[in-house]
Scaffold this active site. Structure first.
Site, PDB file in Angstrom:
ATOM      1  N   SER A 537      47.146  45.426  39.339  1.00 45.27           N
ATOM      2  CA  SER A 537      47.334  46.654  40.103  1.00 45.27           C
ATOM      3  C   SER A 537      48.638  47.331  39.653  1.00 45.27           C
ATOM      4  CB  SER A 537      47.310  46.360  41.599  1.00 45.27           C
ATOM      5  OG  SER A 537      47.143  47.525  42.342  1.00 45.27           O
ATOM      6  N   ASP A 622      36.333  49.969  42.568  1.00 44.67           N
ATOM      7  CA  ASP A 622      37.728  49.858  42.973  1.00 44.67           C
ATOM      8  C   ASP A 622      38.190  51.150  43.656  1.00 44.67           C
ATOM      9  OD1 ASP A 622      40.499  49.426  43.175  1.00 44.67           O
ATOM     10  OD2 ASP A 622      40.519  48.229  41.351  1.00 44.67           O
ATOM     11  N   HIS A 657      38.649  46.339  44.043  1.00 45.81           N
ATOM     12  CA  HIS A 657      40.012  45.973  43.682  1.00 45.81           C
ATOM     13  C   HIS A 657      40.279  44.475  43.793  1.00 45.81           C
ATOM     14  CE1 HIS A 657      43.994  47.380  42.688  1.00 45.81           C
ATOM     15  NE2 HIS A 657      44.539  46.708  43.678  1.00 45.81           N
TER      16      HIS A 657
END
Length: 687
Positions: A537, A622, A657
């Site tokens: 991330s 995501d 995610h």
């Protein structure tokens, strides 16, 4: 090393212009997941990934079985008591998902199954149950379900006596809800359908149509998101609104659900605070009056405006005050000093106060689940890089502790004494000392020949504490050293550590990581030929930055769901999270921030040079970092890089995610990552 069939995305020049600066994005077209050509390209990347890792397939499977074999499959959490019931989460052998249970008053009572997530998940590729909230009379449960992995939950209500579901189905929520004391009224949060920002609080009354739900708060400022919760005292329902730099709360008595929420203290840019209720007062954790590391203030519940706040615990330059937990006779402070967690227990009458003793430099200690207000027992957790997790009940009056559970590591091979952990400090280019926590098997040589995986995150003030992992043993037992670099941008060394790694100081995060890498090489922990980096991330942004800035330091990099197209994303206000993050990265609509972000944005700084071996992962759904960022980054890297090193993009077409939702399925993703590293180290056995 690279075979045939390498995916090459077509180029369709797209002009992006602002501040009299023009950028040409040849892969902008990849941001349309409804376009069949986009899906076709992603599938080509997956085919390519599978082809180039086919020789590791059997090893991945054995790694998966090895990691799974360390996990107690029929495990259960330590029960906690709340409002007359003991709650527990347990797993069945061979099952992916938890079973939520409770027993009335005693663990010897009949078990009630609240939710069997294995049954609920059976028709879904992805499943996540979130935000279970039990009504005050213990008869109803509100809960959220996400089956797409975009963190958009459908909120439902279950009658725990009959097992029936109410017809109420509220779409696009955060998953959580708060009950008023009447057992009929629920407060919940809706998300903006485009940006997914949590922006509206609604009130729902059982037996009425969703269409009749009342909007009680709308957060119109796009830099803020909102949430709702009930104080531990059960007296107030609280609506919070927060941005990176600013907080604001509204309160309503929980037994007056039709009343009006009142502003606790109006927002002031740069003023952060959070509130806890006890007796007839509120306790406020805040950075007011330049309290960079936060302090605790107090105010009467009848006069909550900041003008009435009085200092309760002063600000300390060397201690970050992170949280307060309130009990009837005690309060517990969660602090961080010199990077280490501290738990301080204080009697309200001030007759006694003390710190829990911890004697390791790489441990993690934290307050656990403590919903009961009237108790002498504090539940906390403890682990370290080399010590499995423990759940401990500590009597705050007698100071006796009972280890309720220590994480079992199955398989028969794990012994604590075989692993060594330590904390070391590198000196950054600007002279700043940067700490690292590391762990390795005692037989691993420290002569520069050992492979080393260096991990970091470094954003949002989020600290990666050194924690135990049974999964990581698969690397340690094969000679890897594992390092967490506590770079600026987190809060490991206090709030200033965060401030020095954001906005116009963001580059410190990247240079700290590189300086830590150089230190590890110089001090013979590893060498350039055996050094690997990993982040996900915002930590994936870090990976993209170091790949551009210091590619020769690393043999391989794993970038998981990486935030790499920073300029374009931060200029697109329709993308989830963008506007709420201007205070983290800067607003590129302003020239100063545009130029600075552009100077490090990984996608914008790809150049014709050699890059390390790269494994990049993403999920089609995501919501945090859109799939097209890593897809575009990989496409552009293929066009520019001058080496024949591996460049692999693995796209999970079913998830978002957080990756796979099952407890074992997620291990398959880790097995892929570890196989990538071990293959580069020639540590995969011949099949």
């Amino acid at each position: 090393m690279i075979g045939t069939g390498k995916p090459l995305a077509k180029k369709i020049p797209h002009k992006l212009e602002i501040h009299d600066d023009i950028r040409i994005d040849n892969y902008y077209w990849l941001n349309d997941r409804e376009n069949p050509e986009v899906i076709s390209y992603l599938e080509q990347e997956n085919t390519y990934y599978k082809a180039l890792t086919a020789h590791t397939r059997g090893f991945q499977k054995s790694l998966f079985e090895e990691m799974k074999g360390r996990i107690k499959e029929d495990d259960a959490s330590v029960p906690y008591k709340h409002n007359g019931y003991w709650y527990c989460t347990r797993f069945k052998k061979g099952k992916e998902y938890p079973i939520y249970t409770r027993r009335m008053e005693s663990m010897d009572a009949r078990e009630e199954i609240l939710f069997n997530c294995n049954e609920l998940a059976k028709d879904h590729e992805y499943f996540n149950l979130g935000g279970v909230a039990i009504s005050p009379d213990n008869q109803l449960a509100a809960f959220g379900v996400d089956t797409v992995s975009r963190r958009q939950y459908v909120l439902q209500i279950k009658n725990l006596g009959t097992g029936e579901l109410f017809p109420d189905r509220i779409e696009n929520t955060t998953g959580g809800a708060v009950w008023a004391q009447d057992n009929k009224t629920l407060f919940y949060v809706l998300k903006d359908p485009v940006t997914l920002r949590s922006d509206k609080i609604f009130k729902h009354r059982l037996g009425t149509s969703i269409a009749e739900d009342i909007l009680v708060y709308h957060e119109k400022d796009e830099a803020f998101s909102t949430f709702v919760y009930k104080t531990k005292s059960k007296k107030y329902i609280v609506i919070g609104s927060t941005s990176t730099l600013t907080s604001e709360y509204r309160i309503l008595k929980a037994d007056e659900p039709d009343g009006e929420f009142e502003v606790f203290s109006a927002r002031k840019r740069g003023l952060e605070y959070s509130i806890a209720h006890y007796g007839d007062s509120f306790y406020i954790l805040t950075n007011r009056d330049k309290a960079t590391n936060f302090k605790l203030m107090k105010t009467d519940e009848r006069n909550t405006h900041s003008d009435y706040w009085e200092e309760f615990i002063r600000h300390r330059k060397d201690v970050l005050l992170e949280d307060i937990d309130i009990f009837k006779d005690y309060y517990v402070l969660s602090e961080r000093k010199n990077g280490l967690n501290q738990l301080k227990i204080v009697r309200w009458d001030q007759l006694d106060s003390y710190y829990l003793p911890f004697d390791n430099e790489t441990y993690t200690a934290y307050v656990g689940t403590n919903p009961d207000f009237d108790t002498e027992v504090l539940r906390y957790g403890y682990n370290s890089l080399a010590t499995p997790s423990s759940v401990i009940d500590f009597n705050m009056r007698t100071q006796e502790k009972v280890v309720k559970k220590e994480q079992e590591v199955l398989g028969g091979k794990f012994k604590k004494e075989n692993y060594l952990s330590e904390r070391i400090w590198a000196t950054a280019t600007d002279g700043t000392k940067v700490p690292m926590s590391l762990v390795y098997h005692k037989d691993t040589p420290l002569d520069g020949s050992s492979p080393l995986l260096q991990y970091a995150y470094g954003s949002y003030g989020h600290t990666i504490d050194p924690h135990f992992s049974t999964v990581r043993l698969s690397l340690l037992d094969r000679g890897f050293i594992y390092v967490v670099a506590h770079v600026r941008g987190g809060e490991y060394l206090g709030r200033n550590w965060y401030e020095d790694g954001k906005l116009l100081k963001k580059r410190n995060t990247f240079t700290d990581f590189i300086d830590c890498s150089q230190f590890l090489i110089d001090h013979k922990y590893t060498s350039k030929e055996h050094l690997y980096a990993m982040g996900g991330s915002a930590g994936g942004l870090l990976m993209g930055a170091i790949a551009n800035m210091a590619p020769g330091l690393y043999n391989g990099i794993i970038a998981a769901v990486p935030f790499v197209d920073v300029v374009t994303t931060m200029l697109d206000e329709s993308i989830p999270l963008t506007t709420g993050e201007y205070d983290e990265w800067g607003n590129p609509n302003e020239r100063e921030y545009y130029d600075y972000i552009k100077s490090y944005s990984p996608y914008d700084n790809i150049k014709a040079q050699k890059y390390p071996h790269l494994l990049v992962t993403t999920g089609l759904h995501d919501s945090q970092v859109q799939y097209w960022e890593p897809a575009k980054w990989v496409a552009k890297l293929r066009d520019f890089k001058t080496d024949e090193h591996l460049l692999l993009l693995d796209i999970n077409m079913e998830t978002g995610h957080g990756g796979a939702s099952g407890r074992f399925e997620s291990l398959r993703e880790v097995a892929k990552e570890y196989a990538f590293l071990l293959d580069l180290e020639n540590k995969i056995p011949l099949e």
